[in-house]
Enzyme design. Structure first.
Site, short mmCIF file in Angstrom:
data_model
loop_
_atom_site.label_atom_id
_atom_site.label_comp_id
_atom_site.label_asym_id
_atom_site.label_seq_id
_atom_site.Cartn_x
_atom_site.Cartn_y
_atom_site.Cartn_z
N GLU A 83 0.83 -1.22 0.00
CA GLU A 83 0.00 0.00 0.00
C GLU A 83 0.86 1.26 0.00
OE1 GLU A 83 -3.13 -0.09 2.97
OE2 GLU A 83 -3.31 2.09 2.95
N LYS A 261 -7.03 -1.06 11.76
CA LYS A 261 -6.44 -1.45 10.47
C LYS A 261 -5.26 -0.54 10.16
CE LYS A 261 -5.98 -1.69 5.79
NZ LYS A 261 -5.15 -0.82 4.93
N ASP A 277 4.91 -14.03 11.48
CA ASP A 277 3.58 -14.48 11.05
C ASP A 277 2.56 -13.34 11.21
OD1 ASP A 277 1.06 -15.66 10.94
OD2 ASP A 277 1.68 -17.48 11.98
N HIS A 375 -2.72 10.35 -0.55
CA HIS A 375 -2.89 9.04 -1.19
C HIS A 375 -2.90 9.18 -2.70
CE1 HIS A 375 -3.71 5.44 1.12
NE2 HIS A 375 -4.03 6.23 2.11
C1 MEV Z 1 -5.80 2.98 5.37
O1 MEV Z 1 -5.03 1.89 4.99
C2 MEV Z 1 -5.77 3.16 6.88
C3 MEV Z 1 -6.73 4.24 7.43
O2 MEV Z 1 -8.05 3.97 7.00
C4 MEV Z 1 -6.60 4.17 8.95
C5 MEV Z 1 -7.63 5.01 9.68
O3 MEV Z 1 -8.73 5.28 9.15
O4 MEV Z 1 -7.33 5.37 10.83
C6 MEV Z 1 -6.36 5.59 6.93
#
Ligand code: MEV
Length: 423
Positions: A83, A261, A277, A375
């Site tokens: 990413e 995430k 892992d 991004h």
């Molecule tokens: C994207 O990979 C991760 C985010 O969505 C984390 C978040 O929303 O805190 C930007």
């Protein structure tokens, strides 16, 4: 004729034979087979010994997280991820943390849990007591399984026994708590769990089914904290925005999943870079995030007396630096060398810091201009390159697409045609 995917002994065939098979199966061109065969920094023969049925490898980029200062020491952090923006964001947050000394981290110790599931015990409460009464015997049986681990200062340390109400009746669950030192420890603890099972059956007259580690490694917690200087992160408004973002994630599982995430973007990329892992760490992290009974955020933020933002992150971190892919994958070994760490405990702490940095960067972007601008720049470069742009045309086309807010393959191709003609 219809193709059959039933292939007996596929794992026993040489890689070249498997490649011929898949070439024919999928109609692969010679160049595609050559691409598959090119396993980058991992020799094909090593790959073939790591898993079964190998026909190639997939290389992901390794970027270096820069600016990290952890427990008073500067270090470079290898991160492997597909990413865009993740490595840049972590590095940026690490730079902001430096204004107040960087990150402070700690580790509760490399103690892994193995579970032994006992069912059909005639008297579950009595079984529990019978197992607890044999604690010392259990520890010595476990430690006989792994003299090397004991020699290295590790080994079985304690037990926990619970009676669990389940849809299949009462179960007696024994936890073996094992100090696995610098190993992730899956093999060590699973062997111990299997070794102790017949004894538990004999003492309790019940029946053992599962004997396996738990990824909810609550005795193996890594903690990171950092003070983010109010001015370094953009002022009072940004502090307020991040506190609100944090409160949102704490209160709402829908937001917490995404918040976590983002943390795992940093965590998993270092876990992967070091040959550990990722699924084990992810399972443990999400289970830990739900330990109160409601899924919540893994990190916490507060304001200190000076109006600065204090971030903390705590999560299970069952990583090793010996054994498994950490040892066999040459790139993972180089990653560990770049990190210059001497123990799994140190690695666990670094990973927690990267997770916190990643989280701070995401929340800061989300609470201010949003993440799309940053991004999109990187995404646009990928789109331009995929459309066939090379050299300085990649940046020119990407910049133009971002300006037009049209980051698309068709537009990249048009611009490529236009700019190439002008050249
Ligand atoms: C994207 O990979 C991760 C985010 O969505 C984390 C978040 O929303 O805190 C930007």
């Amino acid at each position: 004729m219809e193709k059959s995917s039933e292939v007996s002994g596929f794992y026993k065939r040489p890689v070249e034979e498997r490649l011929s098979f898949v070439k024919e199966w999928a109609g692969l061109a010679d160049e595609e087979v050559a691409t598959l065969r090119n396993t980058g920094g991992l020799p094909l023969g090593t790959a073939d010994r790591m898993i079964e049925n190998v026909v190639g490898g997939l290389t992901l980029p390794m970027g270096l997280g820069v600016n990290f200062r952890i427990n008073g020491r500067d270090l470079l952090v290898p991160m492997v991820i597909e990413e865009p923006s993740v490595v840049a964001a972590a590095s940026n947050a690490a730079k902001m943390a430096r204004a107040r000394g960087g990150f402070t981290a700690s580790f509760s110790g490399p103690v892994m849990i193995a579970q032994v599931q006992l069912v059909e015990a005639p008297d579950p409460e009595a079984a529990r007591k019978a197992i607890l009464a044999r604690r010392d015997e259990i520890l010595s049986i476990c430690n006989r399984q792994d003299p090397m681990l004991v020699q290295a200062g590790g080994g079985a340390r304690d037990i926990e026994v619970r009676v669990l109400e389940t849809s299949m009746g009462k179960m007696v669950v024994t936890h073996l708590l094992v100090d696995t030192r610098d190993a992730m420890g899956a093999n060590a603890v699973n062997t111990m769990a299997e070794a102790i099972a017949p004894y538990i059956e004999e003492w309790t007259k019940g029946r053992v089914y599962l004997r396996i580690l738990s990824n909810l490694a609550v005795h193996r917690l890594a903690r990171a904290t950092a003070v983010f200087d109010r001015e370094a992160i953009g002022g009072e408004g940004v502090v307020e925005g991040i506190l609100n973002a944090s409160a949102f994630a704490e209160a709402d599982p829908f937001r917490a999943a995404t918040h976590n995430k983002g943390i795992m973007n940093g965590v998993s990329s270092v876990v992967l870079a070091t040959g550990n892992d990722t699924r084990a760490i992810e399972a443990g992290a999400h289970a830990y995030a739900a330990r109160s009974g409601r899924y919540s955020s893994l990190s916490r933020y507060e304001r200190d007396a000076g109006g600065n933002l204090v971030g903390t992150l705590e999560l299970p971190m069952a990583v090793g630096i010996v054994g498994g892919a950490t040892k066999t994958h040459p790139v993972a070994r180089i990653a560990l060398k770049i990190l210059d760490i001497k123990s799994a405990a140190e690695l666990a702490q670094v990973i927690a810091c990267v997770g916190l940095a990643q989280n701070l960067a995401a929340l800061r972007a989300l609470a201010t201009e949003g993440i799309q601008r940053g991004h999109m720049g990187l995404h646009a470069r990928n789109v331009a390159a995929s459309a066939g742009a090379t050299g300085e045309l990649v940046d020119r086309i990407a910049d133009q697409m971002v300006k037009e807010k049209k980051v698309r393959a068709d537009r990249a191709k048009e611009l490529l045609g236009e700019y190439s003609r002008k050249k």
